[in-house]
Scaffold this active site. Structure first.
Site, PDB file in Angstrom:
ATOM      1  CD  GLU A 153      -2.556  -1.226   2.722  1.00  0.00           C
ATOM      2  OE1 GLU A 153      -2.350  -0.332   3.566  1.00  0.00           O
ATOM      3  OE2 GLU A 153      -3.368  -2.143   2.911  1.00  0.00           O
ATOM      4  NE  ARG A 212       5.851   9.797   3.554  1.00  0.00           N
ATOM      5  CZ  ARG A 212       5.292  10.665   4.417  1.00  0.00           C
ATOM      6  NH1 ARG A 212       5.438  11.947   4.237  1.00  0.00           N
ATOM      7  NH2 ARG A 212       4.607  10.213   5.461  1.00  0.00           N
ATOM      8  NE  ARG A 242       4.030  15.466   4.929  1.00  0.00           N
ATOM      9  CZ  ARG A 242       5.295  15.411   5.238  1.00  0.00           C
ATOM     10  NH1 ARG A 242       6.133  16.316   4.763  1.00  0.00           N
ATOM     11  NH2 ARG A 242       5.768  14.441   5.989  1.00  0.00           N
ATOM     12  CE1 TYR A 247       1.868  14.558  10.902  1.00  0.00           C
ATOM     13  CE2 TYR A 247       2.205  15.470   8.713  1.00  0.00           C
ATOM     14  CZ  TYR A 247       1.465  14.704   9.598  1.00  0.00           C
ATOM     15  OH  TYR A 247       0.323  14.096   9.166  1.00  0.00           O
ATOM     16  CB  CYS A 303      -4.952  34.827  11.713  1.00  0.00           C
ATOM     17  SG  CYS A 303      -5.426  35.936  10.395  1.00  0.00           S
ATOM     18  CD  GLU A 304      -3.853  28.686  13.763  1.00  0.00           C
ATOM     19  OE1 GLU A 304      -3.050  28.055  14.467  1.00  0.00           O
ATOM     20  OE2 GLU A 304      -5.009  28.309  13.528  1.00  0.00           O
TER      21      GLU A 304
HETATM   22  N1  LLP Z   1      -1.681   1.980   4.415  1.00  0.00           N
HETATM   23  C1  LLP Z   1      -2.247   2.449   5.529  1.00  0.00           C
HETATM   24  C2  LLP Z   1      -3.203   1.606   6.256  1.00  0.00           C
HETATM   25  C3  LLP Z   1      -1.934   3.739   5.991  1.00  0.00           C
HETATM   26  O1  LLP Z   1      -2.495   4.198   7.094  1.00  0.00           O
HETATM   27  C4  LLP Z   1      -1.014   4.532   5.256  1.00  0.00           C
HETATM   28  C5  LLP Z   1      -0.681   5.883   5.694  1.00  0.00           C
HETATM   29  C6  LLP Z   1      -0.464   3.998   4.079  1.00  0.00           C
HETATM   30  C7  LLP Z   1      -0.810   2.715   3.695  1.00  0.00           C
HETATM   31  C8  LLP Z   1       0.479   4.769   3.211  1.00  0.00           C
HETATM   32  O2  LLP Z   1       1.664   5.116   3.824  1.00  0.00           O
HETATM   33  P1  LLP Z   1       2.838   5.795   2.969  1.00  0.00           P
HETATM   34  O3  LLP Z   1       3.313   4.780   1.962  1.00  0.00           O
HETATM   35  O4  LLP Z   1       2.303   7.009   2.321  1.00  0.00           O
HETATM   36  O5  LLP Z   1       3.862   6.113   3.998  1.00  0.00           O
HETATM   37  N2  LLP Z   1       0.017  12.744   6.824  1.00  0.00           N
HETATM   38  C9  LLP Z   1       1.282  12.121   7.136  1.00  0.00           C
HETATM   39  C10 LLP Z   1       1.315  10.684   6.721  1.00  0.00           C
HETATM   40  C11 LLP Z   1       0.219   9.851   7.324  1.00  0.00           C
HETATM   41  C12 LLP Z   1       0.228   8.422   6.862  1.00  0.00           C
HETATM   42  C13 LLP Z   1      -1.003   7.727   7.262  1.00  0.00           C
HETATM   43  N3  LLP Z   1      -1.114   6.392   6.781  1.00  0.00           N
HETATM   44  C14 LLP Z   1       2.389  12.941   6.485  1.00  0.00           C
HETATM   45  O6  LLP Z   1       2.092  13.951   5.840  1.00  0.00           O
HETATM   46  O7  LLP Z   1       3.563  12.623   6.638  1.00  0.00           O
END
Ligand code: LLP
Length: 417
Positions: A273, A276, A312, A316, A342-343
């Site tokens: 899955e 990013r 982001r 973070y 405004c933050e």
């Molecule tokens: N599968 C599941 C069940 C997930 O919860 C996620 C991401 C992925 C796959 C994909 O993960 P990736 O390959 O993208 O790392 N908003 C945060 C990232 C949150 C990720 C949540 N879950 C950021 O901007 O860094």
């Protein structure tokens, strides 16, 4: 490798100067490179081509229809976490039999929608969800294919907000409890137990936590086999990191190699899955400088994109490269790049060495393809920005800029006022 580069001091996406897109669509906007998206998807998917697998793009990272259609056209499925994501995926032409559904809080209507859409698999995250899903399936006269999302308790060594496979995290079911739930699931007529899944976190820069999780899952599967429960899908989630600054994550090939060697000659179909790693470096956010100011010796560039457009950095403390759309000679200076919200948490970059910028100059916020637009909001009543796709020397708007009318759509003033 991505396709954002300079020609004669001008930033291009593939063969299109960024400034020409800005002229047409205004600012701010996200722009994605078709060639980069395709290359990243193919590199990831191709790394597993010698084993049975399905790449289910994690659409929460960027759910624009155009991207979904592009990956679906290359054989991909999607990982969804809501009814809204299911709707988008089906609307973009993703085959339901290539959709997996994770998430700790699937609502009744989400479950009903996904059961009747006959998706590939539900990654169940609690005993109560298991029972609810069984009931939904029975009511619709179908069987729902399930895996249990296991929380393997491994440390992904990433930002705490995006760690998901530690025992203190809300995700999944602990290994011991999972065994009991599998036993239970096998007795429920609405369910068909087909898989085991996990997702341990995001922006991982090493492969060892993935391998540790996989080892724990393998042990669990051995126990399931002894209980007479056989598994055909092994879903390892997403999480592979990218370079924002100076991180050195493994190449998908290396990641795939480490996973495949751990799997040896098993005949499970692997589900992955990735989010990013496919889209993160395939998109950038373009914003315009509104004002340059110095306050108590501190330099600020106030730009027209804010934390509502790219959350982001605020959420973070994430690093995104800042590059000028037109490189200008002159001494660089250290400045904060801040938005109009405004933050004080509304910044895109802090203490960054940048070109001397002036009002109307365009800058690019790099590596913004993942969790950029998809996490954007209309805070401060700022319409969401537009999204553009470039392919070669052509570009097209793939999501219109929202309007002021969009901001109040669905709102009303009660009659009893
Ligand atoms: N599968 C599941 C069940 C997930 O919860 C996620 C991401 C992925 C796959 C994909 O993960 P990736 O390959 O993208 O790392 N908003 C945060 C990232 C949150 C990720 C949540 N879950 C950021 O901007 O860094």
């Amino acid at each position: 490798m991505h396709h954002f580069h300079y020609r004669k001091n001008e930033l291009y996406c593939e063969d299109v100067p960024i400034s020409s897109i800005a002229k047409k669509v205004g600012t701010p906007f996200y722009v994605y490179s078709y060639a980069t998206l395709k290359q990243h998807f193919d590199a990831f998917d191709g790394a597993f081509s010698d084993v049975g697998h399905l790449t289910c793009y994690s659409m929460k990272s960027n759910s624009n229809k155009a991207l979904l259609a592009l990956f679906a056209g290359r054989g991909g499925g999607v990982d969804i976490v809501s009814g809204g994501e299911l709707y988008r995926a089906l609307n973009a032409g993703v085959d339901p039999i290539k959709i997996v559904f994770s998430g700790v809080g699937k609502s009744l209507s989400d479950l009903e929608y996904a059961v009747t859409s006959e998706i590939l698999m539900f990654n169940v995250e609690s005993p109560q969800e298991l029972l609810k899903l069984n009931q939904v399936a029975l009511n619709s006269g179908r069987k729902a294919r399930i895996s249990i999302r296991v929380n393997p308790d491994v440390d992904p060594k990433t930002h705490p907000y995006i760690s998901t496979g530690l025992k203190e995290n809300k995700f999944g079911i602990g290994v011991e409890e999972a065994l009991l739930q599998y036993e239970k699931a096998a007795t429920l007529d609405g369910l068909d137990v087909v898989g085991v899944s996990c997702h341990i976190g995001s922006q991982l820069t090493q492969t060892s936590p993935f391998v540790d999780a996989l080892r724990k899952l393998k042990k669990l599967i051995e126990q399931l086999v002894r209980m007479g429960i056989s598994i055909c899908y092994l879903d390892l989630g997403g999480g592979l990191g990218i370079t924002y600054d100076n991180e050195a994550p493994p190449h998908p090939k290396e990641y795939a190699q480490d996973i495949k060697s751990e799997l040896a000659s098993s005949d499970w179909t692997l589900i992955l899955e990735p989010g990013r790693v496919i889209v993160g470096n395939a998109g950038i956010l373009i914003t315009k400088v509104l004002y340059a100011k110095t306050s108590y010796d501190k330099n600020f560039f106030v730009v027209d994109a804010g934390m509502n457009d790219l959350m982001r950095p605020s959420l973070y403390g994430a690093y995104h490269g800042i590059q000028p759309v037109k490189q200008t000679p002159g001494e660089k200076l250290t400045a904060d790049i801040v938005g109009p919200i405004c933050e004080s948490g509304d910044f895109l970059a802090k203490e960054r060495l940048v070109d001397p910028l002036a009002p109307d100059d365009l800058i690019a916020v790099m590596s913004a393809g993942a969790y950029g637009f998809s996490m954007s909001s209309t805070y401060n009543s700022r319409p969401r920005v537009c999204e553009v796709m470039v392919k070669g020397d052509r570009f097209e708007i793939i999501r219109q800029r929202e309007t002021f009318e969009d901001l109040v759509r669905g709102e009303s003033i009660p009659d009893f006022f």
